[in-house]
Design a protein around this motif. Sequence first.
Motif, short mmCIF file in Angstrom:
data_model
loop_
_atom_site.label_atom_id
_atom_site.label_comp_id
_atom_site.label_asym_id
_atom_site.label_seq_id
_atom_site.Cartn_x
_atom_site.Cartn_y
_atom_site.Cartn_z
N ARG A 134 6.61 2.59 -3.61
CA ARG A 134 7.22 1.13 -3.68
C ARG A 134 5.95 0.95 -5.47
N MET A 135 4.86 1.51 -5.29
CA MET A 135 4.56 0.49 -6.14
C MET A 135 4.52 1.65 -7.65
N ILE A 136 5.28 2.76 -8.02
CA ILE A 136 5.98 3.21 -8.65
C ILE A 136 6.95 2.57 -9.15
N ASP A 137 7.67 2.51 -8.05
CA ASP A 137 9.21 1.44 -8.28
C ASP A 137 8.94 0.28 -8.61
N LEU A 138 7.80 0.01 -9.55
CA LEU A 138 7.78 -2.07 -9.55
C LEU A 138 7.52 -1.03 -10.76
N LEU A 139 6.58 -0.53 -11.13
CA LEU A 139 6.20 -0.44 -12.18
C LEU A 139 7.47 -0.22 -12.94
N TYR A 140 8.39 0.69 -12.67
CA TYR A 140 9.53 0.77 -13.45
C TYR A 140 10.44 -0.79 -13.83
N ALA A 141 10.82 -1.11 -13.06
CA ALA A 141 10.86 -2.24 -13.01
C ALA A 141 10.50 -3.07 -13.48
N GLN A 142 9.42 -3.23 -14.01
CA GLN A 142 8.68 -4.31 -15.24
C GLN A 142 9.41 -3.97 -16.86
N PRO A 143 9.81 -5.58 -16.86
CA PRO A 143 10.52 -5.12 -18.47
C PRO A 143 9.46 -5.41 -19.07
N LEU A 144 10.36 -5.24 -20.30
CA LEU A 144 9.42 -5.55 -21.88
C LEU A 144 9.01 -7.24 -21.81
N VAL A 145 8.38 -7.39 -22.53
CA VAL A 145 8.13 -9.03 -22.91
C VAL A 145 7.95 -9.30 -24.45
N ARG A 200 1.07 -1.21 0.43
CA ARG A 200 -0.09 0.31 -0.09
C ARG A 200 0.91 1.04 0.39
N SER A 201 1.82 1.56 -0.77
CA SER A 201 2.47 2.55 -0.28
C SER A 201 2.35 2.75 -2.24
N ARG A 202 2.10 4.46 -2.50
CA ARG A 202 2.86 4.47 -3.60
C ARG A 202 3.69 4.59 -4.14
#
Length: 382
Positions: A145-156, A141-143
């Motif tokens: 951290r949500m943004i950090d995780l979103l940026y870390a997503q790789p392209l598939v 529930r941390s915004r």
Amino acid sequence: MTMVAMLAAAAPAAAQSFTMVDDAVQAGIREGLYPGAVVMIGRRDSILYTRGYGHFTWNPSSRVPDPDSTYWDIASITKVVATAASAMRMVDQGKLDLDAPVRRYLPRFSGGLKNQVTVRMLLDHTSGLKSYVPLYRKARRSRSRMIDLLYAQPLVRAPGDSAEYSDLNAMLLGMVVERVAGASLDKVARREVWDPLGMEQTRFRIPARLKPRTVPSGIWRGQPVPGDVNDQNAAAMGGVAGHAGVFTTARDLSRFAQVWLRDGMGPDGVWVRPATVRTFLSKSPNSGSRLLGWDTPEFDGEEPSIFGTLISKAAYGHTGFTGTQVWIDPTNDLFLVFLTNRAFDPKARDSLKGLKAIRTSLSDAAIRLVPHACGQELISNC
């Protein structure tokens, strides 16, 4: 045939279609797909039919939904009503370049193939990002951290190669909008979209005073939770996200649909220029059924389209996981708003599949309201 004769001939068919609309929506309640629903069908300048059905919950003593004042969690329709619409305004104003790389606005979204992802690719879902990731599980529930995780997503997939519908695209687009506008998405959408279009009841986050007017889309510990966003990634973003989180009424969604039927003309004049509207209603070479923000009917699938079997090829629309739908058909000068709380507590085994069938039959009933005996140039007067 005179206009009067054409109207007389169309009247029984319209009355029959109203019955078909009611039958389709009520079938979903009988089948246990959703306890309540509202429908609004109209043209660019008028409402043809509107009604509320069932109740807020399966309890028959709960409120009956009202098309004008009942709030619904519209889930992924947020993508067009808030995010894509705000982006379109900025494109129209020359503040946002559709073919610029996303990293121009979000420098952290960079490296390797990500450098090739454009704003347009976020809108038509050809970015190459995954279709869905439960980021909230690690974000706690941390915004931030949500943004950090979103940026870390790789392209598939390679950017621009193919379309795969993804919440991640809209989440990033919401952040692009915030960066360009210098304000949070809820404030930008209010300023650029909802206020200019008279959508006074549309909002992110439901305050306590409006919860009695809000249909619950979920249950927590056996109790309905009206006003709590159903999408957990949106909840972890604080209730304001590019892919989900908007609550609104059928009346406000109708106002939004009518502006598209009027090629961007708002209640107080031009909201977005027609050329910009046409840009957002265009497909990219590899975007499949996807426009910029919107989806279009696919008529060659194994199952009937949720847009129905009678809708024109010019139509476009969007659905939401909670059980919501809006489509716009410029050829027939017609729109449909159909809001349910399918996600609340369905009694049917496969409520998603059941809702698809209801959407198909309802869409056909809506199209049958149009008096096709009239010439196209006269349709708004029929």
